[in-house]
Design a protein around this motif. Structure first.
Motif, short mmCIF file in Angstrom:
data_model
loop_
_atom_site.label_atom_id
_atom_site.label_comp_id
_atom_site.label_asym_id
_atom_site.label_seq_id
_atom_site.Cartn_x
_atom_site.Cartn_y
_atom_site.Cartn_z
N SER A 134 0.83 -1.20 0.00
CA SER A 134 0.00 0.00 0.00
C SER A 134 0.87 1.25 0.00
N LYS A 135 0.22 2.37 -0.20
CA LYS A 135 0.92 3.65 -0.12
C LYS A 135 1.49 3.82 1.28
N GLU A 136 0.76 3.39 2.30
CA GLU A 136 1.22 3.53 3.68
C GLU A 136 2.53 2.77 3.91
N GLU A 137 2.63 1.57 3.35
CA GLU A 137 3.88 0.81 3.49
C GLU A 137 5.03 1.51 2.79
N LEU A 138 4.78 2.03 1.61
CA LEU A 138 5.81 2.76 0.87
C LEU A 138 6.25 3.99 1.66
N VAL A 139 5.29 4.70 2.22
CA VAL A 139 5.59 5.90 2.99
C VAL A 139 6.43 5.57 4.23
N LYS A 140 6.08 4.48 4.92
CA LYS A 140 6.88 4.07 6.08
C LYS A 140 8.31 3.77 5.66
N ALA A 141 8.47 3.10 4.52
CA ALA A 141 9.81 2.79 4.01
C ALA A 141 10.58 4.06 3.67
N VAL A 142 9.89 5.06 3.12
CA VAL A 142 10.52 6.34 2.81
C VAL A 142 11.02 7.00 4.09
N VAL A 143 10.19 7.02 5.12
CA VAL A 143 10.57 7.65 6.38
C VAL A 143 11.78 6.94 6.99
N VAL A 144 11.76 5.61 7.01
CA VAL A 144 12.89 4.84 7.54
C VAL A 144 14.16 5.16 6.75
N GLU A 145 14.03 5.21 5.44
CA GLU A 145 15.17 5.51 4.56
C GLU A 145 15.75 6.88 4.85
N VAL A 146 14.90 7.88 4.94
CA VAL A 146 15.37 9.25 5.17
C VAL A 146 15.99 9.38 6.56
N LEU A 147 15.35 8.82 7.58
CA LEU A 147 15.90 8.91 8.94
C LEU A 147 17.24 8.18 9.04
N SER A 148 17.37 7.06 8.37
CA SER A 148 18.63 6.32 8.37
C SER A 148 19.73 7.12 7.68
N LYS A 149 19.39 7.70 6.54
CA LYS A 149 20.35 8.53 5.80
C LYS A 149 20.76 9.75 6.64
N ARG A 158 20.73 9.99 9.96
CA ARG A 158 21.58 9.51 11.06
C ARG A 158 23.01 9.27 10.58
N ASP A 159 23.14 8.63 9.41
CA ASP A 159 24.47 8.35 8.85
C ASP A 159 25.23 9.63 8.52
N TYR A 160 24.51 10.68 8.20
CA TYR A 160 25.13 11.97 7.86
C TYR A 160 25.48 12.76 9.13
N ILE A 161 24.57 12.78 10.09
CA ILE A 161 24.68 13.67 11.25
C ILE A 161 25.58 13.12 12.36
N VAL A 162 25.36 11.88 12.75
CA VAL A 162 26.05 11.32 13.93
C VAL A 162 27.57 11.40 13.83
N PRO A 163 28.18 11.01 12.72
CA PRO A 163 29.65 11.10 12.67
C PRO A 163 30.18 12.53 12.83
N ARG A 164 29.44 13.50 12.35
CA ARG A 164 29.87 14.89 12.47
C ARG A 164 29.81 15.36 13.93
N ILE A 165 28.80 14.92 14.65
CA ILE A 165 28.71 15.28 16.07
C ILE A 165 29.80 14.58 16.85
N GLU A 166 29.99 13.30 16.57
CA GLU A 166 31.01 12.53 17.29
C GLU A 166 32.42 13.07 17.03
N ALA A 167 32.67 13.63 15.85
CA ALA A 167 34.00 14.16 15.52
C ALA A 167 34.29 15.49 16.21
N ALA A 168 33.26 16.18 16.66
CA ALA A 168 33.44 17.47 17.32
C ALA A 168 33.87 17.26 18.77
#
Length: 192
Positions: free
Chosen positions: A38-53, A55-65
Motif C-alpha cells: 500500500s501507499k502507507e507501506e511505501l511511505v513508512k519505508a521512505v521515512v525509515v530511509e530518510v531517517l537512516s540517511k 543519522r548516517d550523515y549527522i552522527v559522525p559529524r557530532i562525534e567528531a566534534a
C-alpha cells in the motif's frame, strides 16, 4: 523510493498516489504494489530511509566534534547541512508528517521517533551544563525543544521557497544557540 520522495516533495502527500509515483518512473502501479502492499507501506519505508540517511550523515559529524560548544554547533550544522543536501527528502518527510495517517487515524510518523531525538539532545545539553561548559540556568529540555523546533521549521520553508539560502539558517541558528547556551566563563574567554 526515490520516485516516491520526489513525488511527495513535489505535489504533497495527499496528491502522491501510487499511480503518480509509478508514472514518474515509467512503470506500472503493479510493480510498486509487488514491493509495497500500500501507499502507507511505501511511505513508512521512505521515512525509515530518510531517517537512516540522516543519522548516517549527522552522527559522525557530532562525534567528531569536541567539547560542548563544538558538539552543539556540529549538531545544528549537520542537521541543516543534511537538509541542504537532501532537500527533497526532508520536504517529503515534512509532507508525510503533516498528512499521513494509518487506518486508525494516527500519524504515520510516531511521536516517539521525534521525542527520542529531543530527549537525546536534552541529555547532551544537560551533560555539558554539569561539566560547566554550558550555563546552568537554562532548562535543558526546553532548550532542546527550542533547537529542534527551529531546525524542524526549515523543511516547510524549503517547500515554500525552493531557492532558500540554507547557509543563512545554518549560520544564524548555530550562532544563536551557541550564545544562548554559553557559560559566563566561556563568554569571558571569547571577549579576551
Amino acid at each position: 523510493m526515490a520516485a516516491a520522495i520526489d513525488t511527495i516533495a513535489e505535489v504533497g502527500y495527499g496528491q502522491a498516489s501510487l499511480a503518480r509515483i509509478a508514472q514518474r518512473v515509467g512503470i506500472s502501479k503493479g510493480v510498486i504494489v509487488y514491493h509495497f502492499d500500500s501507499k502507507e507501506e511505501l511511505v513508512k519505508a521512505v521515512v525509515v530511509e530518510v531517517l537512516s540517511k540522516a543519522r548516517d550523515y549527522i552522527v559522525p559529524r557530532i562525534e567528531a566534534a569536541s567539547g560542548g560548544r563544538g558538539k552543539l554547533c556540529a549538531y545544528i550544522d549537520s542537521n541543516i547541512g543534511f537538509m541542504g543536501e537532501y532537500r527533497s527528502h526532508l520536504i517529503a518527510v515534512a509532507e508525510i508528517a503533516r498528512g499521513a495517517r494509518d487506518p486508525a487515524g494516527n500519524r504515520t510518523i510516531d511521536a516517539y521517533s521525534l521525542e527520542s531525538g529531543t530527549a537525546a539532545l536534552a541529555q547532551l545539553l544537560g551533560s555539558f551544563q554539569a561539566s560547566g561548559e554550558f550555563r546552568e540556568d537554562f532548562d535543558s529540555r526546553v532548550m532542546a525543544e527550542t533547537i529542534r523546533a527551529a531546525i524542524d521549521a526549515i523543511p516547510r520553508r524549503l517547500a515554500a521557497k525552493p531557492d532558500l539560502d540554507i547557509d543563512v539558517y545554518r549560520r544564524e541558528l548555530t550562532g544563536l544557540f551557541d550564545v544562548a547556551t554559553r557559560s559566563e566563563t566561556t563568554r569571558a574567554g571569547r571577549r579576551a
